[in-house]
Design a protein around this motif. Structure first.
Motif, PDB file in Angstrom:
ATOM      1  N   VAL A  12      -5.630  -0.028   3.225  1.00  0.00           N
ATOM      2  CA  VAL A  12      -5.839  -1.358   2.668  1.00  0.00           C
ATOM      3  C   VAL A  12      -7.344  -1.520   2.479  1.00  0.00           C
ATOM      4  CG1 VAL A  12      -5.549  -3.833   3.017  1.00  0.00           C
ATOM      5  CG2 VAL A  12      -3.818  -2.244   3.885  1.00  0.00           C
ATOM      6  N   ASP A  13      -7.761  -1.738   1.234  1.00  0.00           N
ATOM      7  CA  ASP A  13      -9.194  -1.871   0.930  1.00  0.00           C
ATOM      8  C   ASP A  13      -9.989  -0.705   1.514  1.00  0.00           C
ATOM      9  OD1 ASP A  13      -8.708  -4.279  -0.414  1.00  0.00           O
ATOM     10  OD2 ASP A  13      -8.927  -5.438   1.437  1.00  0.00           O
ATOM     11  N   ASP A  14      -9.480   0.505   1.294  1.00  0.00           N
ATOM     12  CA  ASP A  14     -10.136   1.742   1.752  1.00  0.00           C
ATOM     13  C   ASP A  14     -10.244   1.860   3.271  1.00  0.00           C
ATOM     14  OD1 ASP A  14     -10.468   2.744  -0.863  1.00  0.00           O
ATOM     15  OD2 ASP A  14     -12.315   1.572  -1.102  1.00  0.00           O
ATOM     16  N   GLN A  15      -9.443   1.097   4.015  1.00  0.00           N
ATOM     17  CA  GLN A  15      -9.410   1.223   5.470  1.00  0.00           C
ATOM     18  C   GLN A  15      -8.000   1.600   5.892  1.00  0.00           C
ATOM     19  OE1 GLN A  15     -10.815  -2.604   6.888  1.00  0.00           O
ATOM     20  NE2 GLN A  15     -12.882  -1.782   7.077  1.00  0.00           N
ATOM     21  N   ARG A  16      -7.929   2.541   6.807  1.00  0.00           N
ATOM     22  CA  ARG A  16      -6.623   2.972   7.328  1.00  0.00           C
ATOM     23  C   ARG A  16      -6.103   1.963   8.346  1.00  0.00           C
ATOM     24  NH1 ARG A  16      -5.495   8.626   6.898  1.00  0.00           N
ATOM     25  NH2 ARG A  16      -4.521   8.577   8.947  1.00  0.00           N
ATOM     26  N   TRP A  17      -4.827   1.613   8.213  1.00  0.00           N
ATOM     27  CA  TRP A  17      -4.161   0.714   9.141  1.00  0.00           C
ATOM     28  C   TRP A  17      -2.936   1.410   9.705  1.00  0.00           C
ATOM     29  CZ3 TRP A  17      -4.939  -4.551  10.456  1.00  0.00           C
ATOM     30  CH2 TRP A  17      -6.058  -5.139   9.872  1.00  0.00           C
ATOM     31  N   ASP A  18      -2.789   1.371  11.026  1.00  0.00           N
ATOM     32  CA  ASP A  18      -1.570   1.839  11.679  1.00  0.00           C
ATOM     33  C   ASP A  18      -0.573   0.691  11.640  1.00  0.00           C
ATOM     34  OD1 ASP A  18      -2.537   4.403  12.506  1.00  0.00           O
ATOM     35  OD2 ASP A  18      -3.685   3.385  14.078  1.00  0.00           O
ATOM     36  N   ALA A  78       0.829  -1.202   0.000  1.00  0.00           N
ATOM     37  CA  ALA A  78       0.000   0.000   0.000  1.00  0.00           C
ATOM     38  C   ALA A  78       0.862   1.251   0.000  1.00  0.00           C
ATOM     39  CB  ALA A  78      -0.911   0.012   1.233  1.00  0.00           C
ATOM     40  N   GLN A  79       0.219   2.355  -0.283  1.00  0.00           N
ATOM     41  CA  GLN A  79       0.881   3.659  -0.252  1.00  0.00           C
ATOM     42  C   GLN A  79       0.891   4.183   1.182  1.00  0.00           C
ATOM     43  OE1 GLN A  79      -1.091   6.966  -2.288  1.00  0.00           O
ATOM     44  NE2 GLN A  79       0.870   7.334  -3.315  1.00  0.00           N
ATOM     45  N   VAL A  80       1.990   4.823   1.563  1.00  0.00           N
ATOM     46  CA  VAL A  80       2.121   5.427   2.888  1.00  0.00           C
ATOM     47  C   VAL A  80       1.307   6.726   2.925  1.00  0.00           C
ATOM     48  CG1 VAL A  80       3.718   6.404   4.578  1.00  0.00           C
ATOM     49  CG2 VAL A  80       4.405   4.405   3.229  1.00  0.00           C
ATOM     50  N   LEU A  81       0.387   6.814   3.881  1.00  0.00           N
ATOM     51  CA  LEU A  81      -0.440   8.014   4.057  1.00  0.00           C
ATOM     52  C   LEU A  81       0.146   8.951   5.101  1.00  0.00           C
ATOM     53  CD1 LEU A  81      -3.963   6.321   4.168  1.00  0.00           C
ATOM     54  CD2 LEU A  81      -2.777   7.297   2.180  1.00  0.00           C
ATOM     55  N   GLU A  82       0.749   8.371   6.143  1.00  0.00           N
ATOM     56  CA  GLU A  82       1.396   9.133   7.216  1.00  0.00           C
ATOM     57  C   GLU A  82       2.648   8.381   7.619  1.00  0.00           C
ATOM     58  OE1 GLU A  82      -1.242   9.880  10.537  1.00  0.00           O
ATOM     59  OE2 GLU A  82      -2.935  10.222   9.179  1.00  0.00           O
ATOM     60  N   SER A  83       3.659   9.123   8.081  1.00  0.00           N
ATOM     61  CA  SER A  83       4.913   8.498   8.464  1.00  0.00           C
ATOM     62  C   SER A  83       5.503   9.216   9.672  1.00  0.00           C
ATOM     63  CB  SER A  83       5.898   8.576   7.287  1.00  0.00           C
ATOM     64  OG  SER A  83       7.126   7.989   7.615  1.00  0.00           O
ATOM     65  N   SER A  84       5.994   8.412  10.635  1.00  0.00           N
ATOM     66  CA  SER A  84       6.640   8.963  11.818  1.00  0.00           C
ATOM     67  C   SER A  84       7.983   8.265  11.998  1.00  0.00           C
ATOM     68  CB  SER A  84       5.767   8.733  13.049  1.00  0.00           C
ATOM     69  OG  SER A  84       6.453   9.126  14.216  1.00  0.00           O
ATOM     70  N   TRP A  85       9.040   9.036  12.095  1.00  0.00           N
ATOM     71  CA  TRP A  85      10.410   8.531  12.231  1.00  0.00           C
ATOM     72  C   TRP A  85      10.916   9.031  13.566  1.00  0.00           C
ATOM     73  CZ3 TRP A  85      13.001   5.204   9.171  1.00  0.00           C
ATOM     74  CH2 TRP A  85      14.386   5.138   9.257  1.00  0.00           C
ATOM     75  N   GLY A  86      10.511   8.364  14.669  1.00  0.00           N
ATOM     76  CA  GLY A  86      10.894   8.862  15.983  1.00  0.00           C
ATOM     77  C   GLY A  86      10.795   7.809  17.056  1.00  0.00           C
ATOM     78  N   SER A  87      11.008   8.244  18.292  1.00  0.00           N
ATOM     79  CA  SER A  87      11.014   7.348  19.447  1.00  0.00           C
ATOM     80  C   SER A  87       9.600   7.145  19.962  1.00  0.00           C
ATOM     81  CB  SER A  87      11.864   7.969  20.555  1.00  0.00           C
ATOM     82  OG  SER A  87      13.205   8.003  20.145  1.00  0.00           O
ATOM     83  N   PRO A  88       9.274   6.007  20.527  1.00  0.00           N
ATOM     84  CA  PRO A  88      10.160   4.880  20.778  1.00  0.00           C
ATOM     85  C   PRO A  88      10.372   3.995  19.546  1.00  0.00           C
ATOM     86  CG  PRO A  88       8.000   4.361  21.631  1.00  0.00           C
ATOM     87  CD  PRO A  88       7.942   5.786  21.102  1.00  0.00           C
ATOM     88  N   HIS A  89       9.582   4.208  18.492  1.00  0.00           N
ATOM     89  CA  HIS A  89       9.726   3.426  17.266  1.00  0.00           C
ATOM     90  C   HIS A  89       9.083   4.200  16.129  1.00  0.00           C
ATOM     91  CE1 HIS A  89       5.516   2.535  17.926  1.00  0.00           C
ATOM     92  NE2 HIS A  89       5.835   2.103  19.140  1.00  0.00           N
TER      93      HIS A  89
END
Length: 103
Positions: free
Chosen positions: A43-49, A25-36
């Motif tokens: 996916v199928d029009d549903q947002r997944w964290d 899937a395409q990345v909609l949001e991205s976080s590059w930080g602590s703790p991870h």
């Protein structure tokens, strides 16, 4: 209190290791930080964290912040939460032309 917070954060038993998901899937949001790191995908029009590894581990294994930037396409292999929450604990990610082990 510290032990409780650590136990809550590392509660990997809340993920179903018997059900492996492999969405691309395409990345909609991205976080590059602590703790991870983390991303959000659709996916199928549903947002997944998606819960990734600590930044230091991802960098050591060759994954960069640019590889998981908003708009990039990634493939996640990981486990969904047992309670039905749309969240995946990523074991590996394919991004930027490479597959990176996260655990």
């Amino acid at each position: 209190m510290i032990a409780t917070a650590a136990a809550a954060h590392h509660g990997w038993s809340s993920y179903d290791a018997e059900r492996t998901l492999r969405p691309t899937a395409q990345v909609l949001e991205s976080s590059w930080g602590s703790p991870h790191g983390s991303i959000v995908i659709a996916v199928d029009d549903q947002r997944w964290d998606v819960v990734l590894a600590p930044v230091s581990r991802m960098q050591a294994r060759g994954l960069t912040q640019a590889d998981i930037a908003v708009g990039r396409t990634v493939t996640i292999e990981g486990y969904p939460r047992r309670d039905g929450t749309r969240e995946i604990r990523a074991e590996r990610i394919t991004a930027g032309g490479k597959t990176v082990e996260l655990r």
